[in-house]
Design a protein around this motif. Structure first.
Motif, PDB file in Angstrom:
ATOM      1  N   ALA A  74      32.365  37.119  32.626  1.00 25.90           N
ATOM      2  CA  ALA A  74      33.027  38.390  32.942  1.00 25.90           C
ATOM      3  C   ALA A  74      34.329  38.149  33.695  1.00 25.90           C
ATOM      4  O   ALA A  74      35.368  38.772  33.393  1.00 25.90           O
ATOM      5  CB  ALA A  74      32.095  39.279  33.767  1.00 25.90           C
ATOM      6  N   ARG A  77      37.855  37.039  32.020  1.00 25.82           N
ATOM      7  CA  ARG A  77      38.793  37.998  31.431  1.00 25.82           C
ATOM      8  C   ARG A  77      40.052  38.079  32.279  1.00 25.82           C
ATOM      9  O   ARG A  77      41.107  38.444  31.808  1.00 25.82           O
ATOM     10  CB  ARG A  77      38.139  39.375  31.305  1.00 25.82           C
ATOM     11  N   LEU A  81      35.780  41.848  38.713  1.00 29.60           N
ATOM     12  CA  LEU A  81      34.703  42.379  37.879  1.00 29.60           C
ATOM     13  C   LEU A  81      34.861  43.892  37.765  1.00 29.60           C
ATOM     14  O   LEU A  81      35.047  44.582  38.763  1.00 29.60           O
ATOM     15  CB  LEU A  81      33.357  42.034  38.523  1.00 29.60           C
ATOM     16  N   THR A  82      34.791  44.405  36.541  1.00 30.16           N
ATOM     17  CA  THR A  82      34.898  45.854  36.350  1.00 30.16           C
ATOM     18  C   THR A  82      33.515  46.483  36.460  1.00 30.16           C
ATOM     19  O   THR A  82      32.501  45.805  36.259  1.00 30.16           O
ATOM     20  CB  THR A  82      35.497  46.191  34.971  1.00 30.16           C
ATOM     21  N   GLN A  85      31.508  45.878  33.278  1.00 29.81           N
ATOM     22  CA  GLN A  85      30.977  44.515  33.185  1.00 29.81           C
ATOM     23  C   GLN A  85      29.745  44.361  34.086  1.00 29.81           C
ATOM     24  O   GLN A  85      28.738  43.785  33.678  1.00 29.81           O
ATOM     25  CB  GLN A  85      32.034  43.487  33.590  1.00 29.81           C
ATOM     26  N   VAL A 153      28.366  40.412  27.560  1.00 26.25           N
ATOM     27  CA  VAL A 153      29.238  40.505  28.740  1.00 26.25           C
ATOM     28  C   VAL A 153      30.695  40.277  28.348  1.00 26.25           C
ATOM     29  O   VAL A 153      31.591  40.981  28.824  1.00 26.25           O
ATOM     30  CB  VAL A 153      28.789  39.500  29.826  1.00 26.25           C
ATOM     31  N   SER A 154      30.936  39.324  27.457  1.00 25.14           N
ATOM     32  CA  SER A 154      32.319  39.040  27.057  1.00 25.14           C
ATOM     33  C   SER A 154      32.940  40.204  26.289  1.00 25.14           C
ATOM     34  O   SER A 154      34.161  40.381  26.307  1.00 25.14           O
ATOM     35  CB  SER A 154      32.392  37.762  26.215  1.00 25.14           C
ATOM     36  N   ALA A 156      32.294  43.412  26.902  1.00 22.33           N
ATOM     37  CA  ALA A 156      32.176  44.640  27.699  1.00 22.33           C
ATOM     38  C   ALA A 156      33.472  45.443  27.722  1.00 22.33           C
ATOM     39  O   ALA A 156      33.453  46.670  27.661  1.00 22.33           O
ATOM     40  CB  ALA A 156      31.752  44.306  29.131  1.00 22.33           C
ATOM     41  N   GLU A 157      34.579  44.773  27.811  1.00 23.55           N
ATOM     42  CA  GLU A 157      35.874  45.454  27.910  1.00 23.55           C
ATOM     43  C   GLU A 157      36.701  45.307  26.627  1.00 23.55           C
ATOM     44  O   GLU A 157      37.918  45.318  26.667  1.00 23.55           O
ATOM     45  CB  GLU A 157      36.674  44.899  29.108  1.00 23.55           C
ATOM     46  N   GLN A 164      37.277  33.573  27.725  1.00 20.45           N
ATOM     47  CA  GLN A 164      35.860  33.918  27.560  1.00 20.45           C
ATOM     48  C   GLN A 164      35.259  33.190  26.362  1.00 20.45           C
ATOM     49  O   GLN A 164      34.136  32.689  26.432  1.00 20.45           O
ATOM     50  CB  GLN A 164      35.695  35.430  27.415  1.00 20.45           C
TER      51      GLN A 164
END
Length: 179
Positions: A74, A77, A81-82, A85, A153-154, A156-157, A164
């Motif tokens: 995460a 990126r 951390l968002t 995520q 997780v990779s 997520a955004e 990543q």
């Protein structure tokens, strides 16, 4: 006069025995403290042993290693951390580790804290990936499940970044997974 002398002797005798009992109690308290210290000695020695180690050397639980690996993916990126995520990391832990929401949140917070002092992400993924792949309690299914967790997780955004993808590849190479 005899009564006064008898009363003084009685008070002196009572005072002497009270003093003796207090001294005996203090000796007993010291003995209890020594026993407690000896009982805690193995734990203290284990802690001193662990003090010589640091960071990733202390991790021996595959779930903790997986949480740190997800956090590393995460953070790869770029930037902090968002919330999304974090939510996905916690959801993956609840689903795959059968953790309660509070336990997943605690493990995610611990993983974030450990990541602050980790070596570079590639080295962290390599060391923790070896721990996961070599864990006797994990089978091939769990190894593949962790890959899916890392991918989730990779993504997520949005699409994973090159950094990543590089971390995912490190784990896949260690685990013998084809892309």
């Amino acid at each position: 006069m005899h009564m006064l002398l008898g009363l003084i002797a009685l008070l002196a005798t009572v005072g002497f025995w009270v003093w003796r009992l207090q001294m005996a109690k203090r000796g007993l308290d010291v003995a209890v403290d020594v026993a407690k210290t000896l009982a805690r000695a193995p734990r203290r020695l284990a802690f001193k042993y662990k003090l010589g180690k640091g960071g990733l050397d202390l991790i021996d639980d595959p779930r903790e290693a997986a949480a740190i690996m997800m956090m590393q993916v995460a953070l790869a990126r770029g930037g902090p951390l968002t919330p999304l995520q974090g939510d996905i990391i916690e959801a993956e832990m609840r689903e795959h580790f059968q953790y309660a929401p509070g336990e997943a949140e605690d493990l995610a917070a611990h993983a974030a804290w450990v990541c602050q002092t980790c070596p570079p992400a590639q080295e962290t993924m390599t060391r923790l990936g070896k721990l996961i792949v070599n864990a006797s309690q994990l089978g091939p299914k769990e190894v593949v499940d962790l890959d899916a967790m890392l991918v989730a997780v990779s993504e997520a955004e949005g699409l994973p970044t090159r950094a990543q993808l590089a971390l995912l590849q490190v784990y896949r190479d260690l685990a013998g997974l084809k892309t």
